[in-house]
Each structure stands twice: as C-alpha cells, then as structure tokens.
Design a protein around this motif. Structure first.
Motif, PDB file in Angstrom:
ATOM      1  N   ILE A 159     146.139   8.383  79.342  1.00 55.02           N
ATOM      2  CA  ILE A 159     146.848   8.765  78.118  1.00 55.02           C
ATOM      3  C   ILE A 159     146.815  10.276  77.939  1.00 55.02           C
ATOM      4  O   ILE A 159     147.831  10.908  77.616  1.00 55.02           O
ATOM      5  CB  ILE A 159     146.223   8.079  76.880  1.00 55.02           C
ATOM      6  N   PHE A 160     145.638  10.864  78.171  1.00 53.56           N
ATOM      7  CA  PHE A 160     145.517  12.314  78.040  1.00 53.56           C
ATOM      8  C   PHE A 160     146.443  13.027  79.021  1.00 53.56           C
ATOM      9  O   PHE A 160     147.081  14.030  78.674  1.00 53.56           O
ATOM     10  CB  PHE A 160     144.069  12.742  78.285  1.00 53.56           C
ATOM     11  N   SER A 161     146.520  12.523  80.254  1.00 54.05           N
ATOM     12  CA  SER A 161     147.375  13.139  81.273  1.00 54.05           C
ATOM     13  C   SER A 161     148.841  13.113  80.864  1.00 54.05           C
ATOM     14  O   SER A 161     149.585  14.065  81.117  1.00 54.05           O
ATOM     15  CB  SER A 161     147.204  12.413  82.619  1.00 54.05           C
ATOM     16  N   MET A 162     149.260  12.022  80.232  1.00 48.74           N
ATOM     17  CA  MET A 162     150.650  11.920  79.778  1.00 48.74           C
ATOM     18  C   MET A 162     150.928  12.879  78.626  1.00 48.74           C
ATOM     19  O   MET A 162     151.954  13.561  78.597  1.00 48.74           O
ATOM     20  CB  MET A 162     150.949  10.484  79.355  1.00 48.74           C
ATOM     21  N   LEU A 163     149.997  12.927  77.669  1.00 47.13           N
ATOM     22  CA  LEU A 163     150.177  13.832  76.529  1.00 47.13           C
ATOM     23  C   LEU A 163     150.214  15.289  76.984  1.00 47.13           C
ATOM     24  O   LEU A 163     150.890  16.130  76.378  1.00 47.13           O
ATOM     25  CB  LEU A 163     149.044  13.631  75.532  1.00 47.13           C
ATOM     26  N   LYS A 164     149.507  15.571  78.066  1.00 49.51           N
ATOM     27  CA  LYS A 164     149.449  16.941  78.572  1.00 49.51           C
ATOM     28  C   LYS A 164     150.832  17.467  78.956  1.00 49.51           C
ATOM     29  O   LYS A 164     151.090  18.671  78.923  1.00 49.51           O
ATOM     30  CB  LYS A 164     148.509  17.000  79.782  1.00 49.51           C
ATOM     31  N   GLN A 165     151.738  16.557  79.322  1.00 50.52           N
ATOM     32  CA  GLN A 165     153.079  16.971  79.735  1.00 50.52           C
ATOM     33  C   GLN A 165     153.922  17.444  78.549  1.00 50.52           C
ATOM     34  O   GLN A 165     155.008  17.995  78.732  1.00 50.52           O
ATOM     35  CB  GLN A 165     153.780  15.811  80.448  1.00 50.52           C
ATOM     36  N   LEU A 166     153.417  17.240  77.323  1.00 46.85           N
ATOM     37  CA  LEU A 166     154.138  17.722  76.139  1.00 46.85           C
ATOM     38  C   LEU A 166     154.318  19.239  76.162  1.00 46.85           C
ATOM     39  O   LEU A 166     155.288  19.766  75.613  1.00 46.85           O
ATOM     40  CB  LEU A 166     153.378  17.338  74.865  1.00 46.85           C
ATOM     41  N   SER A 167     153.382  19.929  76.796  1.00 45.77           N
ATOM     42  CA  SER A 167     153.464  21.392  76.838  1.00 45.77           C
ATOM     43  C   SER A 167     154.758  21.848  77.513  1.00 45.77           C
ATOM     44  O   SER A 167     155.333  22.871  77.127  1.00 45.77           O
ATOM     45  CB  SER A 167     152.254  21.982  77.567  1.00 45.77           C
ATOM     46  N   THR A 168     155.217  21.079  78.492  1.00 48.59           N
ATOM     47  CA  THR A 168     156.480  21.406  79.167  1.00 48.59           C
ATOM     48  C   THR A 168     157.647  21.309  78.196  1.00 48.59           C
ATOM     49  O   THR A 168     158.518  22.190  78.153  1.00 48.59           O
ATOM     50  CB  THR A 168     156.720  20.463  80.365  1.00 48.59           C
ATOM     51  N   ALA A 169     157.664  20.228  77.406  1.00 46.90           N
ATOM     52  CA  ALA A 169     158.743  20.056  76.430  1.00 46.90           C
ATOM     53  C   ALA A 169     158.701  21.147  75.368  1.00 46.90           C
ATOM     54  O   ALA A 169     159.738  21.686  74.978  1.00 46.90           O
ATOM     55  CB  ALA A 169     158.630  18.670  75.775  1.00 46.90           C
ATOM     56  N   PHE A 170     157.494  21.485  74.907  1.00 47.42           N
ATOM     57  CA  PHE A 170     157.357  22.553  73.919  1.00 47.42           C
ATOM     58  C   PHE A 170     157.852  23.889  74.477  1.00 47.42           C
ATOM     59  O   PHE A 170     158.487  24.675  73.778  1.00 47.42           O
ATOM     60  CB  PHE A 170     155.905  22.683  73.472  1.00 47.42           C
TER      61      PHE A 170
END
Length: 285
Positions: free
Chosen positions: A96-107
C-alpha cells in the motif's frame, strides 16, 4: 566497473533494495515508541552506510554557493517528508505504501502545469487521473472509504516530496552520490532531533526496543535504495525508469500474498499496481 554506468543495473538494484527494505523495516520496528526518534535513528544508520558506499563513486563537491542553499532548503522539506513517511510505513502494508508513493508523480505533473507553465497534454492528464484514482481505490474497504492517519501521512509526504523535487535542480550530479545521500539524511536527522529535543540516552533507549539486526540492515538497504534511484535516473531515460520503479507495489503485493494468503487483497493490489504503472507510462510519454 563499467556496470556502474548502466541504468538497468541501478533499476534492478533499486527494485531489490526497495522490496527488501519495505519488508525488513516493517518487521524491525514493531515495538516503536517514538516515530520521530525512529526516523532519526534510521537516517543516522543510512548516512553511515552511504558514507561507506561513497568510495565506489568519484569524489566531487559543488563550488556553487546557490547549490548549497538549494540543498539546505530541500533537506528541510526532506525532514518533514522522512518523518511522515517513516510513521506511514509503520502503519501501512509495504504494498500500500509503495502505491501511495507514486502520488508524488501525479503531484509533480500538476505542479508543472501550475508553476512551470508546461503545456498540459491529454495523456499526462489521463495518467495523473489514473494514479490519483488508483490511490483513492486503496482507501475503499468493505463498501466504504477508510482514511486512517497513516494513509493521510503518506499523501502529505508525497505532496511535500513533489514540492522538494520542484525546487531541486538536479544538484545531486554536482556531488559524490554517497556524500550527497549523507547530506540528504543527516541534515533532516539534525532538524528532527533539534525540534524533538532528542537526547542520546533517549535515542539509545528507543533503539533498544527494535530488532537491532533488522533495523541496521534497513539502514543499509535505504542507503542503497536512495543511491540507486538517483543513479538510475542519471543514466537512464526518465520515461522508462519511472514506470519500472512503480513495479515495487506489485512486487510487494505478490510477496505479501505468500504471507497472508489473502487472494482478494492480492488481486486488488495487483490491479491497482498495474493501473498506477499505466498512469506513469502515460505521464512519461
């Protein structure tokens, strides 16, 4: 050592160290009492191993005073990012943490439209929406959305990380990568210790609560992970490296399946992981 200049080598090293770090660190800190102290301790061990690994790279330092000013500003943000991420890792499954980490790309994509005046394209917008939507799906459990404090901490950390990346002008190339890593973990450790007023005695007591062997290994793995991520981007094409890095979420999900044997969670996480992978590819095209 020609392989050190190969982006494929560094991507493989990143994926392996990231998976091992996520799972090892999760087991090492089950008796955590103070997340701030845990962050400082991890950063100290990481700095130590990064210093040891620095011998494999050319020693160089920037002569530009503006570079050091930028580095200091970025490390202040990293202090907040590390503090939030470490506690988020404590409360979330590694996948779950690994998936949430990809939010930085969208931001980062959103920021590039707002502040860098980059031209928004349909593919980038679709990719960002897919990543954001996929992470919203992670909070949906048993017919309702569940947003605990660890989930929110991870989102906040990724927002701050994107801001740091926006400020960062790729200054890592001006330093020995091991020494640069020492800077990016030591300065946050000093900042967090100062704000928290942590003493050596209290840090030692906190460390005694952990699985020491696993925690020290976690420090080594984090150093390797940080160094390999920078080197992969340095030698490889960002449009290829970024999607490959997102595979950590799928790999962690598969690993966790062999522990929990929960097929429903596995299928859900793999689907979300694939969507995130597609989203990043669309953004990087």
């Amino acid at each position: 050592m020609e392989f050190l200049n190969n982006w494929i080598f560094w991507v493989v090293i990143y994926l392996l160290s990231s998976i091992c770090f996520s799972q090892t660190f999760k087991k090492a800190n089950r008796n955590m009492k103070n997340a701030g102290m845990m962050t400082v301790l991890l950063e100290v061990f990481t700095a130590f191993f990064a210093l040891l690994l620095s011998v494999f790279f050319e020693y160089k330092f920037s002569s530009n005073i503006n570079t050091y000013l930028t580095l200091f500003i970025v490390t202040i943000i990293y202090a907040a990012t590390d503090r939030l991420n470490i506690e988020a890792r404590y409360g979330l499954q590694p996948s779950i943490f690994s998936m949430l980490k990809q939010l930085s790309t969208a931001f980062l994509i959103v920021f590039s439209f707002l502040f860098l005046k980059e031209e928004p394209t349909l593919l980038k917008i679709i990719g960002a929406v897919i990543i954001l939507g996929s992470n919203i799906m992670l909070s949906y459990e048993k017919g309702k959305f569940v947003l605990n404090k660890y989930f929110i901490m991870s989102v906040a950390a990724n927002l701050l990380f994107a801001i740091a990346m926006l400020i960062n002008i790729n200054i890592s190339s001006e330093f020995n990568i091991g020494i640069y890593t020492v800077f990016t973990v030591t300065i946050p450790a000093i900042i967090i210790s100062t704000i928290g007023r942590f003493e050596i005695k209290s840090l030692r007591e906190e460390f005694n609560l952990y699985d020491k062997k696993r925690f020290i290994i976690s420090g080594f793995l984090w150093a390797v992970m940080l160094i390999s991520s920078v080197k992969a981007y340095q030698y490889g094409n960002v449009s290829i490296v970024a999607p490959l890095f997102s595979l950590t979420s799928i790999m962690n999900s598969i690993y966790e399946y062999f522990i929990t044997r929960d097929k429903d969670i596995l299928i859900k996480n793999i689907i979300i992981g694939i969507l995130i992978f597609i989203g990043i590819i669309l953004i990087k095209i």
